[in-house]
Write a protein that holds these residues in place. Structure first.
Motif, PDB file in Angstrom:
ATOM      1  N   LEU A  35       0.832  -1.205   0.000  1.00  0.00           N
ATOM      2  CA  LEU A  35       0.000   0.000   0.000  1.00  0.00           C
ATOM      3  C   LEU A  35       0.870   1.260   0.000  1.00  0.00           C
ATOM      4  N   VAL A  39       0.829   4.108  -2.877  1.00  0.00           N
ATOM      5  CA  VAL A  39       0.556   5.523  -2.616  1.00  0.00           C
ATOM      6  C   VAL A  39       1.759   6.391  -2.991  1.00  0.00           C
ATOM      7  N   ALA A 148      -5.670   3.661   1.960  1.00  0.00           N
ATOM      8  CA  ALA A 148      -4.668   4.335   1.131  1.00  0.00           C
ATOM      9  C   ALA A 148      -4.901   5.840   1.140  1.00  0.00           C
ATOM     10  N   ALA A 170      -2.904   7.455  -4.180  1.00  0.00           N
ATOM     11  CA  ALA A 170      -4.067   6.871  -3.515  1.00  0.00           C
ATOM     12  C   ALA A 170      -5.265   6.861  -4.462  1.00  0.00           C
ATOM     13  N   GLY A 278       1.086  -1.821  -5.479  1.00  0.00           N
ATOM     14  CA  GLY A 278      -0.371  -1.792  -5.586  1.00  0.00           C
ATOM     15  C   GLY A 278      -0.888  -2.888  -6.514  1.00  0.00           C
TER      16      GLY A 278
END
Lengths: 297, 514
Positions: A35, A39, A148, A170, A278
């Motif tokens: 994550l 981001v 996120a 995000a 991601g």
């Protein structure tokens, strides 16, 4: 000789204190590491404290964790007491005031979203229960997209220069999740259900309306008895489904149940590989979806 | 419907006297009626309104001690940490954007310290009528030729009157350990550990504060605490991998190890390899290594009074290279110095009944080297996990004879050197089951300066155990030990000891340090 030793030591010191990234981020699990990468992209490289094959609830505090947390600007944990057996000790041992709970440097994923299994009785006769809620939020991609967004805001506060990157990262991740979710929902519609070892994938099942047919351990943290297995077999005989267990859970009981029920047995980690970003995280969810969808009668 | 009954009652109460006075005109009665009717509906509405508000308030408070109001506008502004409690994390489903929460979700009750009680009891049996449990802590060493006499006759401190090792053959309740810990404020963490023994006496094991906001990797701890000297020293008995303490610690430091009142400073420098450096200044009330005699004994034997503290200092360093996610290794070096040590040696001469006492005073040093290696397998519930732990302790006491029935030796200097060592390994051979083996020894070296080399040998022991961790909160352990303890220069006690132990952990789910 002592001089040379000193030079090496000073060299190491300089190496250690020259951060390449604007923020030093430590994630407790590979899903949170993924994550952070989703981001922050290339801007940040998280240090991850546990591999995907590990039970985050059973880990022990180690000096290398304290070393990693010593100069961290942010620790990203799943929270809700999942890491309670080691993270508080590791944070205390790291002597880093910036990452204490309550400070900007401490981020709990579970605290950013609504939890399931909240408010059960605080009674250990029911096993290792957590009245605060089920902590395994990282298997729900939709919640992860919201986490996120919260993480991006936190990173933006700690590193304002990268705010745009984080918010954008995000948003892109949320979009990718949204795209996949429709497909996953379609594939999982009418899935017969899953038999889990522990209630560790309920966020995923809940998200896509997949029935949880039961858990192999009848009491959290306590291995199932022969009677438990017999009861499950009697209850589920003749139905369709799939048995899914995490790699660190005892393989005998799941194997026996899968055999007796004639179901497939899948061993899937709760977290993606260490190097996942991601996309890697979404691939990991894809594996779960595939395993669940394949269980059609 | 309560409101309507109330209204009806009210109405009757009013109408009865009204009827009694025989209202002259029916118009008046009608007016009164309509007024009453009006009042009734008003009251009903008000009461209904109040009830609705009550229900709303109840629902709100049940949902969550919502932190929403101050944080809703700008989450960046420091918000008061939400009092954590069960259910606190059930945010209103309606909230589309949750406030950014920086604390830790916890099921601990709001503002109460984390409390836990650990019950530690056992069944014990040795082949020598239960005297073995005390004997293992009184093995012969050059300086403490009469260590047990010394301990019994001159109990320095009522505090040390209890003993973790005091077992009888049969059932024993070792202790109930109560621990309380909490974050005091943004600056301090604090904890208190109390051991309640089976007779009901309470012993304060630890009570300390520790800073949480110092920069540069510094931390200060103050109060009564277990020193970070060595590795096993700061573990409470429930965290031991064996039922009892190893021979080196038991004989060189006593039942409680290096447990004293003082201040500790640690520094974790920003190095690529975990390196912890620490120094402690302690009062010096230590049962063996830091012992001074009681006032009466000091006077009787012509020894100096106990000096002002701090009298006991320690230095330690721990280094742990990063061996990846599954392996952990830590190596430590520790040093302790006690600036005032006093002890009494007794002896008798052939054909005489009188017990001669030599009083000695001086300084004592203790060196320690420790190594711990852990392998964390991905097996279920500890299966495949491995732990190896070893420590070497060396005590050097540099003492002068201050008084003696033999005037010719007064003023002469004696240096006593004793060392001890243990090595133990644990392996998780099945989920929830661990097997352990330990070898511990005292007196690999026994030296007294001036005297000939002492060649009476060492005390040693082999222990085997089996631990069944039923859950995270309970464990049962069986342990067998083969003891070979030196009780006098040419007298050994060889015996078997057997333990069955239970450990129950009640209350909050604590975290153990490495």
């Amino acid at each position: 000789m002592p001089f040379r030793f000193l030079t090496v030591l000073v060299g190491l010191f300089l190496m250690g204190s020259a951060p390449a990234a604007p923020l030093d981020v430590v994630a407790t699990s590979p899903s949170l590491g993924a994550l952070v990468r989703a981001v922050a992209g290339e801007r940040l490289e998280p240090t991850i404290l546990a591999g995907p094959e590990r039970d985050l609830h059973q880990l022990q505090a180690k000096p290398s964790m304290m070393r990693a947390l010593r100069d961290a600007d942010l620790v990203v944990a799943i929270g809700a007491e999942l890491e309670i057996g080691w993270l508080p000790a590791a944070i205390a041992g790291a002597a880093n005031p910036a990452i204490q709970p309550g400070r900007d440097g401490y981020f709990e994923a579970a605290a950013q979203v609504e939890l399931l299994d909240v408010g059960g009785p605080a009674n250990r006769a029911l096993g290792d229960v957590h009245p605060v809620g089920n902590p395994h939020v990282d298997l729900d991609p939709v919640r992860m997209a919201r986490i996120a967004a919260a993480l991006a805001e936190r990173l933006a506060r700690l590193d304002p220069a990268g705010a745009e990157i984080y918010r954008n990262g995000a948003a892109v991740f949320a979009q990718a999740v949204e795209q996949r979710v429709a497909d996953w929902r379609a594939r999982l519609a009418g899935a017969p259900g899953v038999l889990l070892y522990h209630r560790d994938a309920i966020y995923l099942l809940d998200r896509f309306g997949v029935p949880l047919l039961g858990t192999i351990e009848s009491t959290p943290g306590v291995p199932p008895s022969g009677q438990d297995l017999l009861d499950l077999t009697t209850k589920l005989k003749g139905r369709a489904g799939v048995v899914i267990q995490a790699p660190y859970q005892s393989p005998q009981a799941p194997a026996k149940l899968a055999r007796d029920l004639g179901w497939r047995l899948e061993r899937l980690p709760l977290a993606p590989p260490l190097e996942a970003d991601g996309t890697g995280y979404l691939e990991h969810i894809e594996r779960w979806v595939e395993a669940i969808a394949a269980a059609r009668p | 419907m309560r409101p309507s009954i109330l209204a009806a009652g009210l109405a009757t109460a009013l109408t009865v006297p009204a009827a009694a006075v025989q209202a002259s005109s029916t118009a008046e009665i009608a007016e009164l009626r309509s007024m009453l009717e009006q009042m009734r509906t008003q009251y009903e509405r008000r009461i209904q309104d109040l009830e609705d508000r009550l229900v709303q308030a109840e629902r709100r408070s049940a949902r969550a001690p919502a932190p929403a109001t101050p944080a809703a506008t700008d989450p960046a502004i420091s918000q008061p940490m939400r009092a954590p409690s069960a259910g606190a994390s059930a945010p209103a489903a309606t909230a589309s954007r949750l406030p950014d929460f920086r604390g830790a979700l916890s099921s601990g009750a709001a503002f109460n310290p984390q409390i836990s009680v650990i019950l530690n009891g056992n069944y014990y049996n040795d082949g020598i009528d239960g005297s073995g449990a005390a004997l293992v802590g009184q093995a012969l060493q050059p300086s403490g030729g009469s260590a047990h006499d010394h301990d019994h006759d001159h109990a320095q401190d009522a505090d040390h009157g209890h003993s973790h090792g005091g077992l009888n053959n049969g059932f024993n309740f070792s202790e109930a350990e109560l621990s309380f810990s909490a974050t005091v404020d943004p600056y301090f963490d604090a904890a208190a550990y109390l051991a309640v023994m089976d007779e009901g006496d309470v012993h304060l094991e630890e009570a300390w504060l520790q800073t949480r906001a110092l920069p540069y990797g510094l931390r200060v701890k103050a109060g009564k605490f277990l020193s970070d000297f060595g590795y096993a020293n700061k573990q409470h008995p429930h965290a031991w991998d064996f039922v009892d303490q190893n021979l080196a610690y038991l004989n060189l430091l006593g039942d409680h190890g290096l447990q004293d009142t003082g201040v500790q400073l640690t520094w974790l420098p920003e190095l690529p390899v975990y390196t912890l450096l620490g120094v402690e200044a302690l009062q010096g009330d230590q049962e063996r290594f830091g012992a001074t005699l009681s006032d009466e004994d000091q006077e009787r034997l012509g020894l100096d009074a106990t000096e002002d503290g701090p009298r006991l200092w320690t230095l330690f360093a721990k280094v742990a290279p990063d061996l990846g996610l599954d392996h952990a290794l830590q190596v430590g070096v520790s040093y302790a110095r006690n600036t005032q040590h006093q002890e009494v040696h007794t002896h008798t001469h052939d054909g005489e009944d009188e017990i001669h006492e030599n009083a000695l005073a001086g300084e004592a040093d203790l060196w320690g080297v420790d190594l711990v290696y852990k392998y964390d397998s991905s097996g279920p519930q500890g299966q495949g996990d491995f732990k190896f732990q070893t420590e070497y302790l060396r005590s050097i006491k540099d003492l002068d004879i201050q008084s003696s029935p033999h005037p010719e030796i007064i003023g002469s200097r004696r240096t006593f050197t004793t060392d001890g060592f243990y090595a133990q390994a644990l392996y998780g051979f099945a989920p929830r089951w661990t097997a352990g083996v330990r070898y511990d020894v005292l007196g690999l070296t026994n030296e007294v300066s001036g005297d000939a080399h002492l060649d009476y040998g060492s005390s040693n022991r082999w222990s085997l155990n089996l631990t069944w961790k039923l859950s995270e909160f309970s464990q049962l352990r069986a342990q067998y030990a083969r003891n070979d303890i030196l009780v006098a220069e040419n007298e050994r006690e060889r015996f078997d000891a057997f333990y069955l132990q239970f450990l129950m952990s009640l209350g909050s789910h604590g975290a153990h340090a490495f």
